[in-house]
Design a protein around this motif. Structure first.
Motif, short mmCIF file in Angstrom:
data_model
loop_
_atom_site.label_atom_id
_atom_site.label_comp_id
_atom_site.label_asym_id
_atom_site.label_seq_id
_atom_site.Cartn_x
_atom_site.Cartn_y
_atom_site.Cartn_z
N ALA A 214 0.70 -1.11 -0.28
CA ALA A 214 0.07 -0.13 -0.04
C ALA A 214 0.81 1.26 0.04
CB ALA A 214 -1.03 -0.07 1.23
N GLU A 215 2.10 1.27 0.72
CA GLU A 215 2.92 2.40 0.75
C GLU A 215 3.75 2.75 -0.59
OE1 GLU A 215 6.76 3.81 3.39
OE2 GLU A 215 5.63 2.20 3.94
N ARG A 216 4.05 1.37 -1.20
CA ARG A 216 4.58 1.57 -2.65
C ARG A 216 3.78 2.08 -3.60
NH1 ARG A 216 6.98 -4.45 -2.84
NH2 ARG A 216 7.08 -3.61 -5.05
N ARG A 217 2.50 1.72 -3.46
CA ARG A 217 1.33 2.00 -4.36
C ARG A 217 1.29 3.65 -4.55
NH1 ARG A 217 -4.69 2.10 -3.92
NH2 ARG A 217 -5.43 2.25 -5.93
N GLN A 218 1.19 3.79 -3.20
CA GLN A 218 0.99 5.48 -3.10
C GLN A 218 2.23 6.38 -3.61
OE1 GLN A 218 -1.77 7.05 -1.64
NE2 GLN A 218 -0.79 8.83 -2.57
N LYS A 219 3.26 5.73 -3.21
CA LYS A 219 4.55 6.60 -4.04
C LYS A 219 4.52 6.51 -5.45
CE LYS A 219 7.70 5.63 -0.15
NZ LYS A 219 8.95 4.96 0.46
N LEU A 220 4.26 5.15 -6.17
CA LEU A 220 4.02 5.12 -7.44
C LEU A 220 2.86 6.15 -8.05
CD1 LEU A 220 4.61 1.43 -7.86
CD2 LEU A 220 6.28 3.14 -8.60
N MET A 221 1.86 6.09 -7.39
CA MET A 221 0.50 6.94 -7.78
C MET A 221 1.22 8.57 -7.95
SD MET A 221 -2.46 5.33 -5.85
CE MET A 221 -3.77 6.77 -6.45
N ASN A 222 2.16 8.67 -6.90
CA ASN A 222 2.65 10.13 -6.70
C ASN A 222 3.70 10.24 -7.91
OD1 ASN A 222 1.17 10.81 -4.37
ND2 ASN A 222 2.83 10.19 -3.04
N ARG A 223 4.40 9.25 -8.43
CA ARG A 223 5.35 9.49 -9.45
C ARG A 223 4.72 9.54 -10.73
NH1 ARG A 223 8.92 4.12 -10.62
NH2 ARG A 223 7.16 3.57 -11.71
N THR A 298 6.42 -1.34 -11.29
CA THR A 298 5.32 -0.39 -11.95
C THR A 298 4.08 -0.23 -11.12
OG1 THR A 298 4.27 -2.07 -13.22
CG2 THR A 298 6.25 -0.86 -14.25
N LEU A 299 3.08 0.92 -11.29
CA LEU A 299 2.01 0.87 -10.52
C LEU A 299 1.15 -0.19 -10.72
CD1 LEU A 299 0.19 2.36 -8.79
CD2 LEU A 299 -0.62 3.82 -10.58
N ASP A 300 1.05 -0.87 -12.11
CA ASP A 300 0.25 -1.78 -12.37
C ASP A 300 0.80 -3.08 -11.56
OD1 ASP A 300 -1.45 -0.43 -14.04
OD2 ASP A 300 -0.30 -0.96 -15.95
N ALA A 301 2.03 -3.53 -11.48
CA ALA A 301 2.50 -4.84 -10.91
C ALA A 301 2.21 -4.68 -9.53
CB ALA A 301 3.96 -4.82 -11.03
N VAL A 302 2.35 -3.30 -8.76
CA VAL A 302 2.22 -3.37 -7.48
C VAL A 302 0.57 -3.46 -6.96
CG1 VAL A 302 2.33 -1.66 -5.33
CG2 VAL A 302 4.40 -2.01 -6.83
N GLU A 303 -0.22 -2.84 -8.06
CA GLU A 303 -1.53 -2.85 -7.39
C GLU A 303 -1.97 -4.28 -7.76
OE1 GLU A 303 -3.41 1.51 -8.22
OE2 GLU A 303 -3.44 0.16 -9.96
N GLY A 304 -1.81 -5.19 -8.75
CA GLY A 304 -1.95 -6.43 -8.96
C GLY A 304 -1.47 -7.22 -7.93
N ARG A 305 -0.63 -7.00 -7.25
CA ARG A 305 -0.29 -7.99 -5.95
C ARG A 305 -0.99 -7.42 -4.74
NH1 ARG A 305 1.74 -12.69 -4.33
NH2 ARG A 305 2.69 -12.49 -2.37
N LEU A 306 -1.27 -6.14 -4.76
CA LEU A 306 -2.05 -5.81 -3.54
C LEU A 306 -3.41 -6.29 -3.62
CD1 LEU A 306 -2.15 -3.98 -0.80
CD2 LEU A 306 -2.57 -2.10 -2.36
N PHE A 307 -3.87 -6.16 -4.59
CA PHE A 307 -5.46 -6.51 -4.83
C PHE A 307 -5.57 -8.05 -4.69
CE2 PHE A 307 -6.15 -2.51 -7.74
CZ PHE A 307 -5.86 -1.64 -6.40
N ALA A 308 -4.53 -8.74 -5.34
CA ALA A 308 -4.41 -10.21 -5.18
C ALA A 308 -4.57 -10.61 -3.66
CB ALA A 308 -3.44 -10.82 -5.87
N LEU A 309 -3.88 -9.89 -2.81
CA LEU A 309 -3.80 -10.36 -1.37
C LEU A 309 -5.20 -9.88 -0.54
CD1 LEU A 309 -0.29 -8.88 -0.28
CD2 LEU A 309 -0.93 -11.24 -0.62
#
Length: 576
Positions: A214-223, A298-309
């Motif tokens: 979740a923290e990495r996703r927020q950073k990627l969204m900011n990027r 990438t944002l897509d990769a991080v979100e994919g893992r987060l949503f899978a969990l």
């Protein structure tokens, strides 16, 4: 034994100090004179119920103190050591004190140290056995009868081992039942468990992963927002119609006009410098873009893992951080299915072993009971005839229990049975015996079992109620025999019993000038005893014949062991 009793402001007693010795002590007095008050006060000191009605009216508190000298091998000493009272054990004396206030609050002390009422009661029960009407009814209890038989057989230790073995057996059986239930439930959902195990293993979640993602996703969204802004800035600088193109065009036009007009050199130089600065700005922007693009996920990769969990957590109704634990639990359940049969076999073996241990001990217990039952019955029968129960037959029945009913107490139920007339069938003691018969049978048992138990003092409250003549004399004889083993205190209305006392106390009420009443307790001197015995024989009007009969009784019933009638406690029984 009980050495001293001090009573202050209890019911109708304002002040009383008594000393006791070994042997048989009798307490006499007319009905309603207040004998029960003395016993109630002693019961209070032994940890009995604290009823504020015991406090003498008009006073703020009542105090009862009882001093004892227990035998050196009495278990009480170990209990005192546990309480940190080693000094008391060396002195050989124990003083129990109870203070009861008018509002019903009470405090307990042992050797002047405050203790709980429960501890006081524990010591009291080990020092004095009190036998009255309630105890006669208790004699009809199957549990009490079983305890008496086991005590007579001398197998209390075997009883405790049997109880412990039964508990261990039942514990193993309960554990085996739990294992079986878990195995059955696991097998019913084995397919689902294997699917869940594969899914969770493939997901390979780790604790804390959701928070990190979740923290990495927020950073990627900011990027992403940053990259959009950089792209716009680059387009404005170097794109078609951007700053570079316009600055270059402007510089070329100035350069064409510089030959006839040298005043433009400064402006051209400024534009040239602006182009250099522009190059530097462009290089800086490209560096920032490259750094952002080289950030890894990438944002897509991080979100994919987060949503899978999170999807897995919702599916299995646990928090995402609990997915690894769920996987471990699932694997354990599957391992239990794979090895459950082996574990159940081991549990079965343990149950069988513990059952065999219990049954072996219980059978030994049954053998001891069978041997002791006949001996106890014969011993009690020998005591019944002198108590004018010569037509009564007594037996100890051992009634086998059904397998489903066996328990920690063994394989049979113990029942004291009597037949009151020749030819009459045996029946339960509590249903066939009258109150008077029960009291005499209890006395016979106490004589037979005199050497058992730990209480050095026994109190009998009107055990001779409803009897007289030769029966009362036989009761007195048996109480005297008991007094050879223990200190015996008897509340009695029977002159035949009273005459056997080595220490004789009388209780009487005194009317005061202010209209109040108080209870007095006196220790009779030998010369005073004939008059009291005569009163018990003849009533209020004492005749010469009654005095002669009283003297005859006293001459015939000299106590086997004269108590010490003037002994004072080693430690003063001070009122608190």
């Amino acid at each position: 034994m009980l050495r001293g009793l001090s009573i202050r402001d209890i019911v109708l007693i304002d002040r009383l100090d008594l000393s006791f010795g070994a042997g048989l002590c009798v307490l006499t007095g007319e009905t309603g004179a207040g004998k029960s008050i003395v016993l109630d006060a002693l019961g209070l000191a032994l940890g009995g119920r604290a009823d504020r009605a015991l406090v003498r009216p008009g006073t703020s508190q009542g105090v009862v103190t009882a001093a004892f000298e227990p035998p050196v091998d009495h278990p009480l000493w170990e209990a005192l050591k546990e309480q940190g009272q080693e000094e008391a054990a060396s002195e050989g004396q124990v003083v129990l004190r109870r203070i009861l206030t008018a509002d019903g609050r009470s405090r307990a002390f042992v050797n002047d140290e405050p203790v709980s009422t429960q501890f006081l009661r524990r010591l009291g029960h080990s020092l004095i056995e009190v036998h009255g009407q309630n105890d006669q009814h208790e004699l009809a209890s199957g549990n009490r009868q079983r305890w008496l038989l086991d005590a007579f057989a001398g197998q209390e230790a075997l009883v405790r081992r049997t109880e412990a073995a039964y508990g261990a057996w039942q514990e193993a059986a309960a554990d085996r039942a739990r294992q079986h239930a878990l195995l059955v439930a696991a097998r019913q959902e084995e397919d689902y468990l294997r699917h869940r195990e594969a899914e969770l293993a493939d997901l390979a979640a780790v604790p804390g992963e959701e928070g990190e993602l979740a923290e990495r996703r927020q950073k990627l969204m900011n990027r992403e927002k940053l990259m959009g802004g950089l792209a716009e800035a680059q387009a404005l600088l170097v794109g078609n119609g951007g700053a570079r193109e316009r600055l270059t065009t402007a510089l070329r036009r100035l350069e064409r006009q510089m030959e006839p007009e040298t005043s433009l050199e400064g402006a051209a130089a400024a534009l040239a410098r602006a182009l250099v600065e522009l190059d530097e700005a462009e290089a800086e922007l490209e560096a920032v873009v490259r750094e952002a693009e080289d950030g890894g996920d990438t944002l897509d990769a991080v979100e994919g893992r987060l949503f899978a969990l999170r999807d897995a957590a919702r599916k299995h109704r646990v928090a995402a951080d609990e997915l690894p634990a769920l996987l471990a639990k699932t694997q354990a359940l599957l391992a239990g299915i794979d090895h459950g049969s082996e574990e159940l076999l081991a549990a079965d073996r343990l149950v069988a072993e513990r059952e065999a241990t219990y049954l072996d001990l219980a059978r030994h217990l049954s053998q001891g009971r069978a041997q002791a039952a006949e001996r106890l019955a014969q011993a009690v029968m020998a005591e019944l005839a002198p108590l004018k129960l010569e037509r009564t037959r007594f037996k100890v029945a051992l009634l086998p229990l059904e397998p489903a009913d066996i328990g920690p107490a063994g394989l049979e139920r113990v029942a004291f049975e009597i037949s009151t007339n020749p030819g009459s069938p045996f029946g339960p003691l509590g249903k066939i015996a009258s109150g008077g018969e029960l009291s005499r049978i209890m006395l016979a048992l106490k004589v037979v079992l005199a050497k058992l138990g730990t209480a050095p003092t026994m109190i009998f409250d009107e055990v001779d109620a409803g009897i007289g003549g030769a029966v009362a004399d036989a009761v007195g004889q048996r109480l005297s025999r008991l007094a050879e083993e223990r200190q015996i205190l008897v509340v009695t209305h029977a002159p035949q019993v009273a005459a056997r006392g080595g220490l004789h106390l009388t209780v009487a009420k005194e009317n005061l000038v202010d209209g109040n009443v108080r209870v007095l307790v006196r220790t009779l001197a030998p010369a005073e005893r004939p008059a009291e015995i005569a009163r018990m024989l003849a009533g209020a009007r004492i005749t010469e014949a009654a005095l002669a009969a009283a003297n005859s009784l006293l001459e015939q019933t000299i106590a086997p062991a004269q108590p010490e009638t003037t002994t004072s406690p080693k430690k003063p029984l001070a009122s608190h």
